[in-house]
Design a protein around this motif. Structure first.
Motif, short mmCIF file in Angstrom:
data_model
loop_
_atom_site.label_atom_id
_atom_site.label_comp_id
_atom_site.label_asym_id
_atom_site.label_seq_id
_atom_site.Cartn_x
_atom_site.Cartn_y
_atom_site.Cartn_z
N TYR A 1 0.83 -1.21 0.00
CA TYR A 1 0.00 0.00 0.00
C TYR A 1 0.86 1.25 0.00
N SER A 2 0.39 2.26 -0.74
CA SER A 2 1.07 3.56 -0.70
C SER A 2 0.04 4.67 -0.70
N PHE A 3 0.40 5.77 -0.08
CA PHE A 3 -0.46 6.96 0.01
C PHE A 3 0.37 8.16 -0.39
N ASN A 4 -0.06 8.84 -1.47
CA ASN A 4 0.67 10.00 -1.99
C ASN A 4 2.16 9.73 -2.18
N GLY A 5 2.47 8.52 -2.67
CA GLY A 5 3.84 8.17 -2.99
C GLY A 5 4.63 7.57 -1.85
N SER A 6 4.08 7.57 -0.63
CA SER A 6 4.78 6.99 0.51
C SER A 6 4.24 5.59 0.78
N SER A 7 5.13 4.61 0.83
CA SER A 7 4.70 3.25 1.12
C SER A 7 4.54 3.08 2.63
N ILE A 8 3.53 2.30 3.01
CA ILE A 8 3.23 2.05 4.43
C ILE A 8 3.20 0.55 4.64
N ARG A 9 3.95 0.09 5.64
CA ARG A 9 3.98 -1.35 5.96
C ARG A 9 3.70 -1.55 7.44
N GLY A 10 3.03 -2.68 7.72
CA GLY A 10 2.79 -3.01 9.11
C GLY A 10 1.34 -3.41 9.36
N ILE A 11 1.06 -3.74 10.62
CA ILE A 11 -0.28 -4.16 11.05
C ILE A 11 -0.71 -3.30 12.23
N GLU B 1 8.71 8.91 -1.17
CA GLU B 1 9.22 8.74 -2.53
C GLU B 1 10.73 8.99 -2.59
N LYS B 2 11.24 9.82 -1.68
CA LYS B 2 12.68 10.11 -1.65
C LYS B 2 13.45 9.10 -0.81
N LYS B 3 12.78 7.98 -0.43
CA LYS B 3 13.39 6.88 0.33
C LYS B 3 13.78 7.30 1.74
N LEU B 4 13.05 8.23 2.32
CA LEU B 4 13.23 8.62 3.71
C LEU B 4 12.26 7.81 4.55
N THR B 5 12.76 7.15 5.59
CA THR B 5 11.97 6.18 6.34
C THR B 5 11.77 6.59 7.80
N HIS B 6 10.52 6.56 8.23
CA HIS B 6 10.16 6.67 9.64
C HIS B 6 9.70 5.29 10.12
N VAL B 7 10.17 4.88 11.28
CA VAL B 7 9.71 3.65 11.92
C VAL B 7 9.14 4.05 13.28
N PHE B 8 7.87 3.69 13.55
CA PHE B 8 7.26 4.19 14.77
C PHE B 8 6.18 3.24 15.29
N SER B 9 5.91 3.36 16.59
CA SER B 9 4.88 2.59 17.28
C SER B 9 3.85 3.56 17.83
N GLY B 10 2.71 3.02 18.28
CA GLY B 10 1.67 3.92 18.76
C GLY B 10 0.69 3.28 19.70
#
Length: 268
Positions: free
Chosen positions: A125-135, A158-167
């Protein structure tokens, strides 16, 4: 020898100056950092409407025109699974500024109860060019309270900048999101940004999103605030203050106060 030492001193000063300038750019590039955090917050919340709809609501739909992006809908009754396919072109009268691709899969517990649980999974899945992974996991705490948690989600731009986060988030808004006014959310998101810095997003329990705006594919909260903190080393943080301001209907201004006191509109 003195001439050699003098050359080393000049080289050292030049290197130190360049390093200081580089550090200054990193420290003061606040608008870029603010936009990255706003994009993350938006990417997390744009699929909330899909997640907070009940299985019965999906089961009773005769059209997907009220779902953001008008995806193809498949409901599997025996397994209580729902597929939202954004790769299929459907007739859609909504605002189309936001682009989605891939699938969202929802899996509901086999029995409905006040403590029912379900999960949302992103499938390519992607939203406005940003891919989102996880459950993302959801649990009904009461008739109008839903608890969400995940560990972690990964968002790559899209620029391959990655955020990894929990919530850990709580949502309140009644049992039928599609026919209700909307829902209020509050809680905490925390993780690591593309520069390797720890960040924290504190959401007071006043972040209001309207069902009618989601159904028009307008995805910015109409009220509420967020406090973003980012580490600048072991003992120092900088803080951004975000405020959502309703202008009219579903048109909202997202204004942030940068750590240096400047104000920035994030969604012109």
């Amino acid at each position: 020898m003195k001439r050699f030492n003098f050359f080393l001193i000049l080289l050292s000063i030049a290197f130190g100056s360049c390093q200081e300038d580089a550090d200054k750019v990193i420290r003061t590039d606040l608008p870029t950092e603010a936009n990255q955090l706003f994009d993350l917050s938006t990417a997390w919340s744009e699929s909330l409407y899909f997640a907070l709809l009940s299985f019965d609501e999906y089961q009773g739909m005769d059209t997907t025109n009220t779902l953001p992006g008008c995806p193809e809908l498949l409901v599997e009754e025996d397994t209580r699974k729902v597929w939202l396919n954004f790769d299929t072109e459907n007739e859609c009268q909504q605002a189309r500024n936001d682009k989605r691709s891939g699938k969202i899969v929802l899996e509901y517990a086999l029995s409905e109860s006040n403590s029912a649980s379900w999960a949302l999974e992103y499938d390519d899945y992607s939203f406005n060019g940003s891919s989102i992974r996880g459950i993302r996991n959801f649990k009904k705490e009461s008739s109008n309270q839903i608890i969400e948690n995940f560990n972690p989600l990964t968002i790559t731009s899209e620029k391959k900048l990655t955020h990894v986060f929990s919530g850990d988030i709580k949502h309140s808004g009644g049992t039928a999101v599609s026919s209700g006014i909307g829902f209020i959310s509050g809680g905490n998101l925390h993780g690591v940004n593309p520069a390797g810095r720890d960040f924290n997003i504190e959401i007071p329990f006043d972040r209001l999103m309207l069902s009618s705006c989601f159904q028009e594919n307008k995805l910015v909260p109409v009220a509420g605030s967020e406090v973003w903190s980012i580490s600048r080393g072991a003992t120092k943080n900088v803080t951004y203050q975000l405020q959502y301001e309703l202008l009219d209907s579903c048109n909202v201004a997202a204004n942030v106060i940068l750590p240096d006191g400047r104000s920035l509109l994030l969604n012109p």
